[in-house]
Design an enzyme around this catalytic site. Structure first.
Site, mmCIF file in Angstrom:
data_model
loop_
_atom_site.group_PDB
_atom_site.id
_atom_site.type_symbol
_atom_site.label_atom_id
_atom_site.label_comp_id
_atom_site.label_asym_id
_atom_site.label_seq_id
_atom_site.Cartn_x
_atom_site.Cartn_y
_atom_site.Cartn_z
ATOM 1 N N ALA A 24 -19.660 5.410 -3.758
ATOM 2 C CA ALA A 24 -19.267 6.297 -2.651
ATOM 3 C C ALA A 24 -20.271 7.426 -2.469
ATOM 4 C CB ALA A 24 -17.886 6.880 -2.927
ATOM 5 N N GLU A 25 -20.411 7.879 -1.216
ATOM 6 C CA GLU A 25 -21.348 8.972 -0.923
ATOM 7 C C GLU A 25 -20.796 10.312 -1.387
ATOM 8 O OE1 GLU A 25 -21.375 6.252 1.161
ATOM 9 O OE2 GLU A 25 -23.354 5.993 0.274
ATOM 10 N N SER A 76 8.974 10.643 -17.990
ATOM 11 C CA SER A 76 9.715 9.752 -18.900
ATOM 12 C C SER A 76 9.658 10.290 -20.326
ATOM 13 C CB SER A 76 9.106 8.352 -18.879
ATOM 14 O OG SER A 76 8.850 7.955 -17.559
ATOM 15 N N ASP A 108 -2.513 6.724 -13.090
ATOM 16 C CA ASP A 108 -3.220 7.996 -12.866
ATOM 17 C C ASP A 108 -4.165 8.413 -14.002
ATOM 18 O OD1 ASP A 108 -1.710 8.084 -10.563
ATOM 19 O OD2 ASP A 108 -0.196 9.426 -11.402
ATOM 20 N N HIS A 157 0.124 1.917 -2.043
ATOM 21 C CA HIS A 157 0.741 1.295 -3.222
ATOM 22 C C HIS A 157 0.103 -0.014 -3.673
ATOM 23 C CE1 HIS A 157 3.743 4.359 -2.504
ATOM 24 N NE2 HIS A 157 4.178 4.141 -3.727
ATOM 25 N N VAL A 202 6.031 -5.370 -27.365
ATOM 26 C CA VAL A 202 7.133 -4.749 -28.123
ATOM 27 C C VAL A 202 8.110 -5.842 -28.582
ATOM 28 C CG1 VAL A 202 9.157 -3.228 -27.918
ATOM 29 C CG2 VAL A 202 6.953 -2.483 -27.005
ATOM 30 N N MET A 212 -4.838 6.999 -4.782
ATOM 31 C CA MET A 212 -3.760 7.682 -5.509
ATOM 32 C C MET A 212 -4.307 8.488 -6.682
ATOM 33 S SD MET A 212 -0.512 5.159 -5.706
ATOM 34 C CE MET A 212 0.671 5.077 -4.372
ATOM 35 N N SER A 263 -24.242 3.930 7.038
ATOM 36 C CA SER A 263 -22.783 3.994 6.866
ATOM 37 C C SER A 263 -22.477 4.786 5.605
ATOM 38 C CB SER A 263 -22.193 2.596 6.734
ATOM 39 O OG SER A 263 -22.698 1.977 5.575
ATOM 40 N N GLY A 315 6.880 5.596 -12.148
ATOM 41 C CA GLY A 315 6.106 4.669 -11.317
ATOM 42 C C GLY A 315 5.601 3.507 -12.150
HETATM 43 O O1 F6P Z 1 2.092 8.237 -10.761
HETATM 44 C C1 F6P Z 1 1.728 7.056 -10.133
HETATM 45 C C2 F6P Z 1 1.703 7.229 -8.632
HETATM 46 O O2 F6P Z 1 1.327 5.992 -8.038
HETATM 47 C C3 F6P Z 1 0.807 8.357 -8.116
HETATM 48 O O3 F6P Z 1 -0.552 8.005 -8.106
HETATM 49 C C4 F6P Z 1 1.408 8.621 -6.765
HETATM 50 O O4 F6P Z 1 1.168 9.942 -6.358
HETATM 51 C C5 F6P Z 1 2.865 8.375 -6.988
HETATM 52 O O5 F6P Z 1 2.985 7.570 -8.155
HETATM 53 C C6 F6P Z 1 3.581 7.715 -5.844
HETATM 54 O O6 F6P Z 1 4.937 7.678 -6.151
HETATM 55 P P1 F6P Z 1 6.000 6.790 -5.354
HETATM 56 O O7 F6P Z 1 5.783 5.352 -5.724
HETATM 57 O O8 F6P Z 1 7.317 7.292 -5.806
HETATM 58 O O9 F6P Z 1 5.736 6.998 -3.892
#
Ligand code: F6P
Length: 328
Positions: free
Chosen positions: A191-192, A109, A132, A258, A27, A174, A220, A15
């Protein structure tokens, strides 16, 4: 003794995450600085297998430090999981005269890189690139800081409308199997409640907390739900559950999705990427391999890839406590 490495390949895999371009740039520019050739490998390991290569010089990476995504493209490659796939990749690298590679990606990877090194003794170096923040050996992965800022920004906006309508919002973020994005962005956005996979306190406690919140005068509420949370209900089911048990609440759901992976990297991620790229190339030239570059206590460090892929980083218990106190 001069290094045997004269040509380094760089690829992004798995990802994508903001900061990957800044790491590619680093690099490439470090290679140019040290008079080492550099080759961009497109589409992750798939491009390696197919020989999708392009020679890069310092000018090839102009104007990308600020860009999200990855100019090299990324892929999750099934073929590289096979011996035959890795053999094809090795043949392509040898044909191109590449002596070592830097892979910017996550656990999958790095596992591929390790197997490849095991079979061919090929020098490899990893840079942790994932929103993540789940990779052992680095306090921060590339893209995490940008992602939590994106989430905080989105929740600030959701809070405006939540507050105007006295509503409760479940916001799904995510993070795959870990709750780092949820916890950090949750504290940052006020956040609550924050539901994370590392701590399943059950649905009863959620209802209690929401009741208390109403009774204390809050009109809220925002509840952040990590996509991997363990309540056994997804955000839409949570909405139904709360509406059924606490009809006083008018509930809405927002799945951020995303958009958390895109956008211009923050300054933190750009600096981290620049430091990681330098460390990765220098380490390869020092004869190191099978390592991942990371940051700990502001210092660049190396962790064996075999360690890095063993487990996820643990959640910050102290931050959970802070979050509990803040929701009083
Ligand atoms: O590992 C990064 C991530 O965005 C995660 O947070 C999420 O679960 C996953 O990739 C989503 O993967 P894809 O883009 O393949 O749907």
């Amino acid at each position: 003794m001069a290094s045997k490495i004269k040509k380094i390949g760089v690829l992004t895999s798995g990802g994508d995450s903001p900061g990957m371009n800044a790491a590619i740039r680093s690099v490439v520019r470090t290679c140019a600085y040290l008079k080492i050739e550099c080759v961009g490998i497109y589409r992750g390991y798939q491009g390696m297998i197919e020989g999708d290569f392009k020679t890069f010089d310092a000018r090839s990476v102009n104007n990308i430090i600020n860009k999200g995504g990855t100019i090299l493209k990324s892929a999750r490659c099934e073929e590289f999981r096979t011996k035959e796939g890795r053999k094809k990749a090795h043949d392509q690298l040898v044909k191109e005269g590449i002596d070592a590679f830097v892979v910017i990606g996550g656990n999958g990877s790095f596992t591929g890189a390790l197997m490849f090194n095991d079979e061919y003794g090929f020098p490899v170096m990893g840079i942790p690139g994932t929103i993540d923040n789940d990779i052992l050996g680095s306090s921060y992965t590339l893209g995490f800081d940008t992602a939590i800022n994106t989430v905080v920004d989105a929740i600030d906006k959701i809070r405006d409308t939540a507050s105007s309508h006295n509503r409760l919002f479940f916001v799904e973020v995510m993070g795959r199997d870990v709750g780092h994005i949820a916890l950090n962005a949750g504290v940052g956005a006020g956040a609550e409640e924050i539901l994370i996979p590392e701590q399943n306190l059950g649905l009863e406690r959620l209802l209690e907390s929401l009741k208390r919140s109403k009774a204390s005068g809050k009109s809220s509420s925002i509840v952040i739900v990590a996509e991997g949370d363990k309540t056994g209900k997804n955000v839409f089911e949570l909405k139904e559950y709360v509406e059924e048990h606490l009809p006083i609440y008018d509930v809405r759901v927002s799945v951020l999705g995303h958009m958390q992976r895109g956008g211009n990297p923050t300054c933190f991620d750009r600096v981290l990427a620049s430091r990681m790229g330098v460390k990765a190339v220098e380490s390869l030239l020092e004869g190191k391999s099978n390592q991942m570059v990371g940051i700990r206590d502001t210092k660049m460090v190396l962790t064996p890839l075999a360690e890095a892929i063993k487990a996820h980083t643990e959640i910050d218990e102290e931050l959970i406590r802070v979050s509990d106190i803040m929701t009083t």
